[in-house]
Design an enzyme around this catalytic site. Structure first.
Site, PDB file in Angstrom:
ATOM      1  N   THR A  20      23.188  -3.726   6.451  1.00 39.21           N
ATOM      2  CA  THR A  20      23.803  -4.546   7.500  1.00 39.21           C
ATOM      3  C   THR A  20      22.843  -4.829   8.662  1.00 39.21           C
ATOM      4  OG1 THR A  20      24.740  -2.533   8.432  1.00 39.21           O
ATOM      5  CG2 THR A  20      26.175  -3.844   7.019  1.00 39.21           C
ATOM      6  N   HIS A  61      -2.557   0.367  10.385  1.00 37.33           N
ATOM      7  CA  HIS A  61      -1.840   1.351   9.578  1.00 37.33           C
ATOM      8  C   HIS A  61      -2.097   2.760  10.114  1.00 37.33           C
ATOM      9  CE1 HIS A  61      -2.013  -1.523   5.886  1.00 37.33           C
ATOM     10  NE2 HIS A  61      -0.961  -1.771   6.646  1.00 37.33           N
ATOM     11  N   GLU A  70      -8.217   0.942   1.282  1.00 36.66           N
ATOM     12  CA  GLU A  70      -8.715   0.744   2.638  1.00 36.66           C
ATOM     13  C   GLU A  70      -9.229   2.068   3.172  1.00 36.66           C
ATOM     14  OE1 GLU A  70      -5.079  -0.805   4.340  1.00 36.66           O
ATOM     15  OE2 GLU A  70      -4.516   1.136   5.162  1.00 36.66           O
TER      16      GLU A  70
END
Lengths: 378, 295
Positions: free
Chosen positions: B17, B252, B214
């Site tokens: 929701t 990140h 990475e």
């Protein structure tokens, strides 16, 4: 987020760890006053988010209050690894019998808080791990149970043969784990942990890195952030919810997604240029974010050209194009802007950008190569 | 074939929701993913309207989503403060695959959640990941459906948009995919390169695997060794962050060179030493895949 030594010491003290007294001074006079108050020899220590403070001349022993003032004068305003020292910690010098190392961090491999202790203190633990791994004892803590008493004692017994000292160290190790978890840290370190001739174990240095993802639920820790220790651009980026890291080159980069942003920087280098920054603008086409990104990039005087690299997956390219057009109309940008957009609705986006007078591309290689050509010396 | 998600996937969406949850649920349903349940505590009994008029029941708990709607997979779009709890609830409910898209979960929460999920034998993908897509079958997460097409390439990546970039170029070159897996940019992730490689290794239709790594950690280095010792088909690699400075987090949470460990250079070297050709730029991934397939 890094906190200063004096702040880490406050957190350690609150957890019960014995830490000698100490206060910060931002003027030489205050340092002298503090030294006089403590009496005897004090240590004057630069408070800056950088390792290697001692080697840089940022940690000095002062046998008298006058010398404390002189050292503070020399250290305040000093640059250590590009960071200006605004404060010094003044703390009484201790009689050191032995030095050891105690640290805990979140280890990627074990996926758990992992302790490392070594009787070789005051050293670079990473170096010891390479040169003499047997000198380090490691313990993986099960985060569901926390540090168990026998585990803390097992670590402490590596540091001291004397059971009285080992017992104190064991308590400190358990307290360090509590400080680590309650502060939401990703790393905590006591280096060195000392024993004194009088048979006391104490932490005379403290290092703590906080997990940025904890700050929303740790307001008292978040308040430790030292805005004066941070470049304006990084503060602005955080407020705008952007990730920004300044680099030394002249090609400003604005990219959606961290991996693509790194790959864009690397491609600048591939074509013979130097990236001016890492900037991840996230998945939004919100013009306010684009404005913030452009302000941040252009605050770097080295930037000669600005390069957008946007992959429109869920984000629609035409939305992003409209965001860029709106943003550039609201602020004055001097360096030329090159834009690469690809993905959903890219044709529409290219049209919007062309109508607004921008050079727009769909190939990442093409736009990066062109941006590099536009910088001086290419 | 495909890995992790396919035609048998029966998905429960945790946080259906919310803004992201509802948007991406419609995207997943449009792609053809069978969404059998939504979970939002306190909204049980309501329904969620799909893009073509479908009605998805909403439950208060994951337990109900499994027992009453037969969910076998969950995806988590719950905000960071509650995400680790949602992951553990999913593991307790008996689903065997959980995808955590949420970015920004405290790492200490995840340390506990990973241990909990492991004990219950479920597989977690992420957190802080774009999810997984098996072209033509199902997508769970946020990877855009229009950039993929069925074919023989398996893709494993720590990143989001960089994956899209690489996959879109593969698709444009006519190189379709069995499955594209985004393992996530956090320091502690549930499914690492080796786990995903093992899954691709037992997938008969995957002929070549692309590894997009990475800076930060040693996952790629371990994957390189695993490939040379265990993989019976070619792999090609790409590493982002060659120009990243040490000690700085590059977006990140897991993309950080600590000391001298976790550099792009070290990872590229590990790939090359273990017979994995490394693309110097994203565009070269296509070339390396073509070469691997033509041998």
């Amino acid at each position: 987020m890094n906190v200063h030594e004096y702040q880490a010491k406050e957190i350690f003290r609150a957890a019960g760890i014995p830490v000698p007294p100490g206060e910060v001074a931002d003027t030489p006079e205050r340092a002298e006053e503090l030294a006089r108050g403590y009496g005897g020899t004090v240590v004057v220590k630069a408070q800056v988010h950088s390792g290697g403070r001692g080697k840089a001349g940022g940690v000095k022993l002062a046998p008298s209050p006058e010398e404390a003032r002189q050292h503070a004068e020399a250290i305040l305003g000093m640059e250590i690894n590009g960071l200006t020292v605004n404060r010094v910690l003044v703390t009484p010098a201790e009689d050191i019998a032995t030095e050891s190392y105690v640290g805990v961090l979140i280890d990627r491999k074990t996926q758990a808080p992992t302790f490392m202790v070594s009787a070789e203190g005051g050293i670079d633990i990473e170096e010891v791990a390479h040169t003499n791994p047997d000198a380090i004892r490691k313990l993986v803590v099960d985060p569901r149970y926390g540090m168990l008493p026998h585990q803390a004692y097992w670590l402490a017994s590596t540091l001291y043969d004397d059971p009285a000292l080992a017992k104190q160290a064991s308590r400190i190790i358990a307290q360090l784990y509590d400080a680590f978890t309650s502060a939401g840290a990703s790393m905590a370190e006591i280096n060195p942990l000392i024993s004194t001739d009088a048979g006391e174990v104490k932490a005379i240095d403290a290092k703590l890195s906080i997990d940025d993802n904890e700050l929303f639920r740790k307001p008292s820790i978040a308040e430790y952030r030292d805005l004066s220790a941070e470049p304006w651009a990084e503060t602005r980026a955080r407020e705008a919810d952007l990730s920004y890291v300044k680099l030394d080159g002249n090609v400003g980069c604005c990219v959606n997604g961290a991996g693509l942003a790194m790959a864009t920087m690397d491609l600048v280098k591939f074509y013979g240029g130097e990236p001016a920054n890492f900037l991840d603008i996230g998945g939004s086409s919100n013009p306010d974010k684009v404005v913030a990104a452009l302000e941040i990039i252009t605050s770097d005087p080295n930037v000669e050209v600005i390069l957008f690299n946007i992959f429109g997956g869920i984000t629609r390219c035409d939305d992003v194009a409209n965001g860029i057009v709106a943003a550039t109309q609201s602020i004055d940008i001097k360096p030329p802007i090159l834009i690469r957009l690809t993905g959903t609705n890219e044709e529409l986006a290219l049209q919007i950008l062309a109508d607004a007078g921008f050079s727009a591309f769909t190939s990442m290689d093409e736009v990066v190569e062109r941006a590099v050509q536009m910088t001086e010396g290419n | 074939m495909a890995i992790f998600v396919d035609d048998n996937t029966r998905l429960a969406v945790q946080g259906i929701t919310g803004r992201d949850g509802s948007f991406h649920t419609r995207q997943m349903m449009e792609y053809g993913t069978r969404v059998v349940a939504g979970v939002t505590p306190g909204k049980g009994g309501q329904t969620f309207d799909g893009p073509s008029g479908e009605s998805v029941p909403i439950f208060n708990t994951m337990d109900e989503a499994v027992r009453e709607a037969g969910a076998n997979t969950s995806v988590v779009y719950v905000p960071p403060a509650f995400a680790a709890g949602a992951i553990m609830e999913a593991a307790d409910s008996g689903v065997d695959f959980i995808v955590a898209v949420t970015e920004g979960i405290p790492v200490l929460d995840m340390a506990r959640a990973h241990a909990f999920v492991r004990d219950r034998g479920a597989r977690l993908l992420g957190p802080n990941c774009p999810g997984v897509i098996s072209p033509g079958k199902a997508k769970v997460g946020i990877i855009p459906g229009q950039i993929v097409t069925p074919g023989p390439v398996g893709v494993i990546s720590r990143s989001g948009t960089l994956t899209y970039e690489a996959v879109a170029q593969l698709t444009a070159a006519g190189l379709g995919q069995t499955t594209c897996v985004g393992i996530g940019g956090d320091p502690l992730i549930g499914t690492n390169f080796v786990d995903a490689l093992e899954a691709f290794g037992s997938d008969g239709e995957t002929e070549v695997i692309v590894l997009i790594g990475e800076i930060g950690g040693t996952d790629e280095q371990e994957a390189a060794v695993w490939v040379s010792e265990n993989l019976d088909r070619p792999a090609v690699g790409f590493i982002a962050g060659q120009t990243a400075p040490p000690g700085r987090r590059m977006g990140h949470a897991g993309a950080i060179i600590s000391g001298s460990s976790g550099t792009a250079e070290e990872k590229m070297k590990a790939f090359e030493e273990n017979g994995i050709p490394v693309a110097k730029r994203p565009a070269d991934i296509v070339v390396l895949v073509q070469e691997a397939l033509s041998v």
